[in-house]
Design an enzyme around this catalytic site. Structure first.
Site, PDB file in Angstrom:
ATOM      1  N   GLU A 218      47.294  49.523  38.474  1.00 30.40           N
ATOM      2  CA  GLU A 218      46.294  49.402  39.539  1.00 30.40           C
ATOM      3  C   GLU A 218      46.698  50.274  40.715  1.00 30.40           C
ATOM      4  O   GLU A 218      47.806  50.136  41.252  1.00 30.40           O
ATOM      5  CB  GLU A 218      46.131  47.958  39.975  1.00 30.40           C
ATOM      6  CG  GLU A 218      45.105  47.768  41.088  1.00 30.40           C
ATOM      7  CD  GLU A 218      44.818  46.312  41.383  1.00 30.40           C
ATOM      8  OE1 GLU A 218      44.618  45.537  40.441  1.00 30.40           O
ATOM      9  OE2 GLU A 218      44.830  45.954  42.580  1.00 30.40           O
ATOM     10  N   LYS A 265      37.451  44.356  46.913  1.00 30.28           N
ATOM     11  CA  LYS A 265      37.754  43.541  48.098  1.00 30.28           C
ATOM     12  C   LYS A 265      36.488  43.342  48.923  1.00 30.28           C
ATOM     13  O   LYS A 265      35.799  44.289  49.296  1.00 30.28           O
ATOM     14  CB  LYS A 265      38.857  44.195  48.917  1.00 30.28           C
ATOM     15  CG  LYS A 265      40.225  44.119  48.208  1.00 30.28           C
ATOM     16  CD  LYS A 265      41.350  44.341  49.169  1.00 30.28           C
ATOM     17  CE  LYS A 265      42.701  44.115  48.542  1.00 30.28           C
ATOM     18  NZ  LYS A 265      43.019  45.018  47.416  1.00 30.28           N
ATOM     19  N   TRP A 320      41.739  36.659  43.280  1.00 33.27           N
ATOM     20  CA  TRP A 320      42.986  36.410  43.996  1.00 33.27           C
ATOM     21  C   TRP A 320      42.620  35.761  45.326  1.00 33.27           C
ATOM     22  O   TRP A 320      41.704  36.219  46.022  1.00 33.27           O
ATOM     23  CB  TRP A 320      43.736  37.718  44.263  1.00 33.27           C
ATOM     24  CG  TRP A 320      44.998  37.513  45.039  1.00 33.27           C
ATOM     25  CD1 TRP A 320      46.248  37.274  44.537  1.00 33.27           C
ATOM     26  CD2 TRP A 320      45.131  37.510  46.470  1.00 33.27           C
ATOM     27  NE1 TRP A 320      47.154  37.129  45.566  1.00 33.27           N
ATOM     28  CE2 TRP A 320      46.496  37.255  46.764  1.00 33.27           C
ATOM     29  CE3 TRP A 320      44.234  37.667  47.518  1.00 33.27           C
ATOM     30  CZ2 TRP A 320      46.981  37.181  48.067  1.00 33.27           C
ATOM     31  CZ3 TRP A 320      44.708  37.592  48.835  1.00 33.27           C
ATOM     32  CH2 TRP A 320      46.067  37.346  49.083  1.00 33.27           C
TER      33      TRP A 320
END
Ligand code: 0XW
Ligand code: MG
Length: 368
Positions: A218, A265, A320
């Site tokens: 990643e 995100k 997450w």
């Protein structure tokens, strides 16, 4: 559903089990900003933005609050009925600053959902599940310590682990990856995340040294060019995280076949609407992705879970949340938490949270 007030709060989030260590170094405490959007019907919608310190990305806590002091007044009197119209009004007030705008956009979705008696996921296309898989990010540390923590997290139910690498000699990262693979076995999905900390040559060397391991790299390198340079010589799937700064970049990367997936995100994309669009781009391109944010408490976590629950399971790598590193919740009863490797979708309308503003002290700015 007209906005009659917007209050901004500052709140400290010390890393309870600190430090959180990435290739850029340790993080001991975060500074988050919360927004409370009051409607004429008495509903209050909550949003949050919490940059991961001043150097992780082009975003920082005080910058968010200064941007919000310009954006908030522009939304007074507007309706939350159309979050896209609010987005246009924010873009006409301030260019960029997606990480700040996201807090207001999430707050608007929360207020809209509460007003309609719908969960935010219902406003994003509907839930495909009532619980989403969580994944855990293990800080850069000694190989034995990372292996021990990996085994513990698997015992807790996590089936996907992200190992932070970079910022140290490559052979230590290689050793850590080997020890973790030995500790957890082949069924746990492993991701090595350098957070842009490797050169293309180092990324290739890391991948080739671990060529027999089933893992994903990643954002090993900093720029799109470096990712493209490394890509042909990697032995593993490549995910983009920090470089996925907007939908245009995602469309271009997906179209070129530059990556195999994304670490997405919420606040970097600008909020729930852009995250839902990113979800649809990944669906169309056959790419998997996560639904995360850089940091934040229950409000950020709930927003990530709401959008994640609208993602087809075959596309979702997991969610997450910072909660394991935060003492307590903003909402003790409905706070978002991972249990046995999954996070339940809150049942209440909007984000599903009941937030008492008293916990954050006096607003740092109030627009009524
Ligand atoms: C693991 N995360 C989603 C949380 C931290 O903000 C870093 C980020 C990542 O994947 O880079
Ligand atoms: Mg990442």
């Amino acid at each position: 559903m007209k906005i009659t007030s917007i209050h901004l709060f500052q709140h400290d989030l010390p890393v309870a089990d600190g430090p959180y260590v990435m290739s850029s170094g340790p993080v001991w405490a975060l500074d988050t900003t919360l927004v409370a959007i009051g409607l004429e019907n008495g509903v209050v919608g909550w949003g949050e933005t919490c940059p991961l310190g001043p150097t992780y990305a082009p975003a920082h806590a005080k910058g968010a609050r200064v941007a919000l002091e310009l954006l908030a007044p522009a939304l007074i009197g507007a309706s939350v009925r159309s979050p896209r119209a609010l987005q246009r009004r924010m873009d006409a007030t301030l260019a960029g600053h997606a990480y700040a705008k996201a807090a207001l956009e999430v707050g608007a979705y929360d207020a809209l959902g509460q007003s309609l008696g719908l969960r935010v996921v219902d406003l994003l296309g509907g839930a495909v599940c009532e619980a989403v898989p969580a994944y855990f990010a293990i800080s850069v540390g000694a190989p034995d310590d990372m292996a021990r923590e990996a085994a513990e997290r698997v015992q807790e139910g996590y089936q996907r682990l992200q190992l932070k690498v970079g910022g140290r000699p490559l052979e230590v990262d290689i050793e850590a990856a080997h020890r973790v693979q030995e500790a957890v076995g082949p069924s746990v999905r492993l991701v090595l995340d350098a957070n842009r900390g490797l050169t293309p040559a180092d990324a290739v060397q890391l991948s080739q040294a671990l060529r027999d391991g089933a893992l994903t790299l990643e954002q090993p390198c900093c720029t799109l060019r470096e990712l493209a340079q490394a890509r042909p010589r990697l032995c593993h799937p490549l995910y983009m995280d920090e470089s996925a700064v907007d939908l245009a970049t995602m469309v271009s990367a997906a179209g070129q076949g530059l990556v195999d997936g994304f670490g997405l995100k919420l606040t970097r994309m600008g909020g729930l609407g852009p995250m839902a669009a990113a979800r649809d781009i990944c669906r169309a391109a056959g790419l998997r992705h996560t639904c995360d944010d850089s940091w934040g408490g229950d409000i950020v976590a709930a927003a990530c879970v709401q959008v994640a629950a609208s993602v087809a399971p075959e596309q979702l790598d997991g969610v997450w949340i910072a909660q394991p590193h935060i003492e307590g919740h903003y909402d003790a009863e409905n706070g978002v938490r991972a249990e046995e490797g999954h996070i339940k979708l809150p049942s209440g309308p909007g984000l599903g949270l009941n937030i008492d503003p008293e916990q954050f002290g006096a607003p740092v700015a109030a627009y009524d």
